[in-house]
Design a protein around this motif. Structure first.
Motif, PDB file in Angstrom:
ATOM      1  N   MET A   1      47.991  98.055  95.387  1.00  0.00           N
ATOM      2  CA  MET A   1      47.951  99.605  95.534  1.00  0.00           C
ATOM      3  C   MET A   1      47.580  99.959  96.785  1.00  0.00           C
ATOM      4  N   ALA A   2      48.396 100.939  97.524  1.00  0.00           N
ATOM      5  CA  ALA A   2      47.945 101.636  98.611  1.00  0.00           C
ATOM      6  C   ALA A   2      46.978 102.535  98.612  1.00  0.00           C
ATOM      7  N   GLY A   3      45.930 102.598  99.578  1.00  0.00           N
ATOM      8  CA  GLY A   3      45.013 103.514  99.360  1.00  0.00           C
ATOM      9  C   GLY A   3      45.136 104.706 100.077  1.00  0.00           C
ATOM     10  N   LYS A   4      44.221 105.693  99.950  1.00  0.00           N
ATOM     11  CA  LYS A   4      44.319 106.994 100.578  1.00  0.00           C
ATOM     12  C   LYS A   4      43.475 106.778 101.909  1.00  0.00           C
ATOM     13  N   LYS A   5      43.868 107.281 102.973  1.00  0.00           N
ATOM     14  CA  LYS A   5      43.525 107.118 104.395  1.00  0.00           C
ATOM     15  C   LYS A   5      42.365 108.459 104.529  1.00  0.00           C
ATOM     16  N   LEU A   6      40.912 107.817 104.608  1.00  0.00           N
ATOM     17  CA  LEU A   6      39.980 108.880 104.904  1.00  0.00           C
ATOM     18  C   LEU A   6      39.038 108.489 106.230  1.00  0.00           C
ATOM     19  N   THR A   7      38.937 109.562 106.848  1.00  0.00           N
ATOM     20  CA  THR A   7      38.245 109.506 108.056  1.00  0.00           C
ATOM     21  C   THR A   7      36.546 109.599 107.781  1.00  0.00           C
ATOM     22  N   CYS A   8      35.900 108.954 108.333  1.00  0.00           N
ATOM     23  CA  CYS A   8      34.389 108.743 107.931  1.00  0.00           C
ATOM     24  C   CYS A   8      33.787 110.429 108.646  1.00  0.00           C
ATOM     25  N   LEU A   9      33.266 111.289 108.020  1.00  0.00           N
ATOM     26  CA  LEU A   9      32.756 112.413 108.433  1.00  0.00           C
ATOM     27  C   LEU A   9      31.557 112.173 109.363  1.00  0.00           C
ATOM     28  N   LYS A  10      31.227 110.874 109.323  1.00  0.00           N
ATOM     29  CA  LYS A  10      29.694 110.665 110.287  1.00  0.00           C
ATOM     30  C   LYS A  10      30.314 109.967 111.783  1.00  0.00           C
ATOM     31  N   LEU A  14      38.278 105.089 110.266  1.00  0.00           N
ATOM     32  CA  LEU A  14      39.335 105.391 109.423  1.00  0.00           C
ATOM     33  C   LEU A  14      39.201 104.570 108.330  1.00  0.00           C
ATOM     34  N   ASN A  15      39.123 104.711 107.013  1.00  0.00           N
ATOM     35  CA  ASN A  15      38.868 103.888 105.884  1.00  0.00           C
ATOM     36  C   ASN A  15      40.091 104.284 105.005  1.00  0.00           C
ATOM     37  N   ARG A  16      40.367 102.967 104.053  1.00  0.00           N
ATOM     38  CA  ARG A  16      41.388 103.100 103.046  1.00  0.00           C
ATOM     39  C   ARG A  16      40.522 103.091 101.704  1.00  0.00           C
ATOM     40  N   VAL A  17      41.021 103.940 101.008  1.00  0.00           N
ATOM     41  CA  VAL A  17      40.278 104.000  99.561  1.00  0.00           C
ATOM     42  C   VAL A  17      41.277 103.906  98.581  1.00  0.00           C
ATOM     43  N   PRO A  18      41.303 103.281  97.541  1.00  0.00           N
ATOM     44  CA  PRO A  18      42.185 102.845  96.272  1.00  0.00           C
ATOM     45  C   PRO A  18      42.014 104.515  95.630  1.00  0.00           C
ATOM     46  N   PHE A  19      43.266 105.027  95.310  1.00  0.00           N
ATOM     47  CA  PHE A  19      42.997 106.247  94.734  1.00  0.00           C
ATOM     48  C   PHE A  19      42.302 106.400  93.384  1.00  0.00           C
ATOM     49  N   ASP A  20      42.162 105.362  92.695  1.00  0.00           N
ATOM     50  CA  ASP A  20      41.355 105.375  91.461  1.00  0.00           C
ATOM     51  C   ASP A  20      39.896 105.434  91.868  1.00  0.00           C
ATOM     52  N   LYS A  21      39.537 104.772  93.054  1.00  0.00           N
ATOM     53  CA  LYS A  21      38.126 104.967  93.429  1.00  0.00           C
ATOM     54  C   LYS A  21      37.593 106.122  94.344  1.00  0.00           C
ATOM     55  N   LEU A  22      38.292 107.411  94.209  1.00  0.00           N
ATOM     56  CA  LEU A  22      37.975 108.425  94.887  1.00  0.00           C
ATOM     57  C   LEU A  22      36.592 109.107  94.328  1.00  0.00           C
ATOM     58  N   THR A  23      36.663 108.887  93.038  1.00  0.00           N
ATOM     59  CA  THR A  23      35.607 109.500  92.332  1.00  0.00           C
ATOM     60  C   THR A  23      34.384 108.592  92.313  1.00  0.00           C
ATOM     61  N   ASP A  24      34.544 107.388  92.698  1.00  0.00           N
ATOM     62  CA  ASP A  24      33.274 106.478  92.442  1.00  0.00           C
ATOM     63  C   ASP A  24      32.311 106.568  93.781  1.00  0.00           C
ATOM     64  N   ALA A  51      40.164 113.377 111.403  1.00  0.00           N
ATOM     65  CA  ALA A  51      40.532 113.628 109.875  1.00  0.00           C
ATOM     66  C   ALA A  51      41.718 114.651 109.742  1.00  0.00           C
ATOM     67  N   SER A  52      41.735 115.835 110.714  1.00  0.00           N
ATOM     68  CA  SER A  52      42.846 116.746 110.214  1.00  0.00           C
ATOM     69  C   SER A  52      44.305 116.234 110.433  1.00  0.00           C
ATOM     70  N   ALA A  53      44.350 114.971 111.384  1.00  0.00           N
ATOM     71  CA  ALA A  53      45.551 114.301 111.609  1.00  0.00           C
ATOM     72  C   ALA A  53      45.967 113.104 110.864  1.00  0.00           C
ATOM     73  N   SER A  54      44.850 112.780 110.073  1.00  0.00           N
ATOM     74  CA  SER A  54      45.010 111.365 109.452  1.00  0.00           C
ATOM     75  C   SER A  54      44.886 111.528 107.793  1.00  0.00           C
ATOM     76  N   ASP A  55      43.859 112.255 107.605  1.00  0.00           N
ATOM     77  CA  ASP A  55      43.586 112.160 106.047  1.00  0.00           C
ATOM     78  C   ASP A  55      44.665 112.408 105.006  1.00  0.00           C
ATOM     79  N   ASP A  56      44.849 111.605 104.003  1.00  0.00           N
ATOM     80  CA  ASP A  56      45.649 112.034 102.828  1.00  0.00           C
ATOM     81  C   ASP A  56      45.025 112.622 101.923  1.00  0.00           C
ATOM     82  N   VAL A  57      43.747 112.895 101.702  1.00  0.00           N
ATOM     83  CA  VAL A  57      43.045 113.720 100.627  1.00  0.00           C
ATOM     84  C   VAL A  57      42.829 115.102 101.698  1.00  0.00           C
TER      85      VAL A  57
END
Length: 142
Positions: A1-10, A14-24, A51-57
């Motif tokens: 399963m492809a993950g959502k791209k998220l840039t660490c705010l700290k 760039l990280n990939r998080v499975p869609f079903d793990k976004l709330t975990d 983050a504004s250029a990369s994030d899927d969320v």
């Protein structure tokens, strides 16, 4: 399963998080910071750019300044909205007084201004203070 791209705010990694793990409460693979914080996070221009250029969320940025009365009124409402939207969107703050070049580049004409980004582009913009329910309703869904 492809993950959502998220840039660490700290650390801006760039990280990939499975869609079903976004709330975990996913954590950054590099620094361990929360990737989907339940609070609004103050970010730097470098993190904002990546983050504004990369994030899927959806990334919702509150452009504000400490001297701005409406910004002070909206601050707690934005914070409450961040908690309600945890796992669906990330709410962040960028101080336009400290980072004037970013507000110029983003054509911020008045504050507070919220801009939502998703998949590398601006998807919504709203100037003026809003209440928590208005913010939650305004944020694009994932």
């Amino acid at each position: 399963m492809a993950g959502k791209k998220l840039t660490c705010l700290k650390c801006a990694q760039l990280n990939r998080v499975p869609f079903d793990k976004l709330t975990d409460n996913p954590k950054c693979g590099s620094c361990g910071a929360a990737l989907m914080p339940s609070k609004a996070v103050e970010i730097t221009p470098a993190v904002f750019a990546k983050a504004s250029a990369s994030d899927d969320v959806p990334l919702v940025v509150d452009f504000w300044a400490p001297w701005c009365g409406p910004c002070k009124m909206m601050g707690p409402e934005f914070e409450k909205a961040a908690g309600k939207l945890s796992g669906q969107a990330r709410l962040v703050k960028l101080n336009t007084q400290t980072h004037q070049s970013v507000s110029g580049k983003m054509r911020i004409k008045g504050i507070p201004t919220m801009i939502a980004f998703q998949n590398g582009r601006e998807v919504k913009r709203q100037a003026g203070a809003m209440k928590v329910g208005q913010i939650v309703g305004w944020v694009p869904s994932n």
